[in-house]
Motif scaffolding. Structure first.
Motif, PDB file in Angstrom:
ATOM      1  N   TYR A  56      44.815  31.274  44.452  1.00 13.42           N
ATOM      2  CA  TYR A  56      43.867  32.263  44.943  1.00 13.42           C
ATOM      3  C   TYR A  56      43.602  33.321  43.878  1.00 13.42           C
ATOM      4  O   TYR A  56      44.451  33.597  43.033  1.00 13.42           O
ATOM      5  CB  TYR A  56      44.419  32.957  46.188  1.00 13.42           C
ATOM      6  CG  TYR A  56      44.529  32.069  47.399  1.00 13.42           C
ATOM      7  CD1 TYR A  56      43.418  31.406  47.903  1.00 13.42           C
ATOM      8  CD2 TYR A  56      45.747  31.897  48.044  1.00 13.42           C
ATOM      9  CE1 TYR A  56      43.517  30.596  49.014  1.00 13.42           C
ATOM     10  CE2 TYR A  56      45.850  31.087  49.158  1.00 13.42           C
ATOM     11  CZ  TYR A  56      44.739  30.437  49.642  1.00 13.42           C
ATOM     12  OH  TYR A  56      44.840  29.631  50.736  1.00 13.42           O
ATOM     13  N   SER A  57      42.437  33.934  43.962  1.00 18.91           N
ATOM     14  CA  SER A  57      42.170  35.093  43.114  1.00 18.91           C
ATOM     15  C   SER A  57      43.122  36.210  43.537  1.00 18.91           C
ATOM     16  O   SER A  57      43.656  36.211  44.653  1.00 18.91           O
ATOM     17  CB  SER A  57      40.721  35.554  43.281  1.00 18.91           C
ATOM     18  OG  SER A  57      40.520  36.065  44.591  1.00 18.91           O
ATOM     19  N   ASP A  58      43.323  37.176  42.646  1.00 17.55           N
ATOM     20  CA  ASP A  58      44.223  38.282  42.949  1.00 17.55           C
ATOM     21  C   ASP A  58      43.747  39.048  44.181  1.00 17.55           C
ATOM     22  O   ASP A  58      44.542  39.438  45.039  1.00 17.55           O
ATOM     23  CB  ASP A  58      44.310  39.217  41.739  1.00 17.55           C
ATOM     24  CG  ASP A  58      45.401  40.260  41.896  1.00 17.55           C
ATOM     25  OD1 ASP A  58      46.585  39.898  41.805  1.00 17.55           O
ATOM     26  OD2 ASP A  58      45.063  41.437  42.117  1.00 17.55           O
ATOM     27  N   HIS A 192      38.859  30.995  45.356  1.00 17.19           N
ATOM     28  CA  HIS A 192      39.986  30.675  44.492  1.00 17.19           C
ATOM     29  C   HIS A 192      39.751  31.256  43.104  1.00 17.19           C
ATOM     30  O   HIS A 192      38.690  31.802  42.810  1.00 17.19           O
ATOM     31  CB  HIS A 192      40.177  29.157  44.391  1.00 17.19           C
ATOM     32  CG  HIS A 192      40.807  28.551  45.598  1.00 17.19           C
ATOM     33  ND1 HIS A 192      40.111  28.322  46.758  1.00 17.19           N
ATOM     34  CD2 HIS A 192      42.067  28.126  45.834  1.00 17.19           C
ATOM     35  CE1 HIS A 192      40.914  27.773  47.650  1.00 17.19           C
ATOM     36  NE2 HIS A 192      42.103  27.642  47.114  1.00 17.19           N
ATOM     37  N   THR A 193      40.748  31.111  42.232  1.00 19.37           N
ATOM     38  CA  THR A 193      40.641  31.664  40.888  1.00 19.37           C
ATOM     39  C   THR A 193      39.754  30.817  39.993  1.00 19.37           C
ATOM     40  O   THR A 193      39.317  31.268  38.952  1.00 19.37           O
ATOM     41  CB  THR A 193      42.031  31.765  40.234  1.00 19.37           C
ATOM     42  OG1 THR A 193      42.633  30.468  40.237  1.00 19.37           O
ATOM     43  CG2 THR A 193      42.916  32.734  40.978  1.00 19.37           C
ATOM     44  N   THR A 194      39.477  29.562  40.350  1.00 19.75           N
ATOM     45  CA  THR A 194      38.657  28.701  39.513  1.00 19.75           C
ATOM     46  C   THR A 194      37.514  28.127  40.316  1.00 19.75           C
ATOM     47  O   THR A 194      37.511  28.137  41.545  1.00 19.75           O
ATOM     48  CB  THR A 194      39.472  27.523  38.936  1.00 19.75           C
ATOM     49  OG1 THR A 194      39.715  26.583  39.984  1.00 19.75           O
ATOM     50  CG2 THR A 194      40.787  27.993  38.363  1.00 19.75           C
TER      51      THR A 194
END
Length: 215
Positions: A56-58, A192-194
């Motif tokens: 996950y993103s921060d 998500h982070t990507t």
């Protein structure tokens, strides 16, 4: 060879071989930074796409941690099932109330064994193969993110969730219609982070806590 060539420093064969090895490792991304890394930072353990890992993103991890802390209450126990980035954000202690709850991470990836007794090896193919000291209905909140989108995977993860949870569940999946049919939960959007993260269904004006439901 001219006299001028004699003045140029020459590297030994062993030194040249060592330099070649270094450059090869650097090219392949095998040279790791020596800077200290917080073991609880999201991304401290790199994603492995072969295991369908997308952190996950921060911002998202923080939002999820806020929610599970609120739902668990002071002294509550939280299980992060195939959601290590949420566990990591919780353990950083930067979210208000994080020092008032306890948490474990259930993961197939044994790299997370660095978290000691709070790591529980988990293989969704054996949904109830848990350590004897993990009692049924022993967690106030279970947050789960099944590693795969198949109905088979979600059904097996649901068995684990029902075993662990006292009642409150937050399920994150890219197949919300399956989540509804299996556990009766309400879908919502999670980035998500990507760019390779799941595509989530989003319903406007829906508080995140609406994803919690007694089972």
């Amino acid at each position: 060879m001219s006299d001028s060539d004699d003045d140029i420093p020459q590297l030994s064969a062993a030194t040249l071989a060592a330099l070649q090895e270094f450059y090869t490792e650097e090219r392949d991304g095998l040279v790791q930074s020596t800077a200290p890394v917080d073991k609880y930072s999201v991304g401290a353990v790199e994603e492995d796409w072969r295991m369908s890992q997308f952190w996950y993103s921060d911002e998202t991890a923080t939002r999820l941690v806020e929610e599970v802390i609120h739902e668990a209450g002071k002294g509550g126990r939280i299980a992060c099932l195939s959601a290590p980035s949420v566990y990591q954000k919780l353990k950083q202690g930067v979210v208000e109330g994080s020092d008032g709850v306890s948490a474990v991470v259930l993961e197939y990836d044994r790299r997370f064994a660095t978290y000691g007794q709070e790591f529980i090896f988990y293989d969704y193919n054996e949904p109830l193969a848990l350590p004897e000291d993990v009692a049924p209905q022993s967690f106030d909140v279970v947050l789960a993110d099944p590693p795969y989108l198949s109905e088979e995977c979600l059904n097996k993860v649901a068995q684990t969730v029902k075993y662990l949870a006292k009642g409150k569940v937050l399920l994150c999946t890219g197949e919300p219609h399956i989540a509804v049919s299996v556990l009766g939960l309400v879908p919502f959007s999670i980035p998500h982070t990507t760019e390779y993260g799941h595509s989530y269904t989003y319903q406007n004006d829906m508080p995140l806590s609406a994803a919690f439901k007694k089972i």
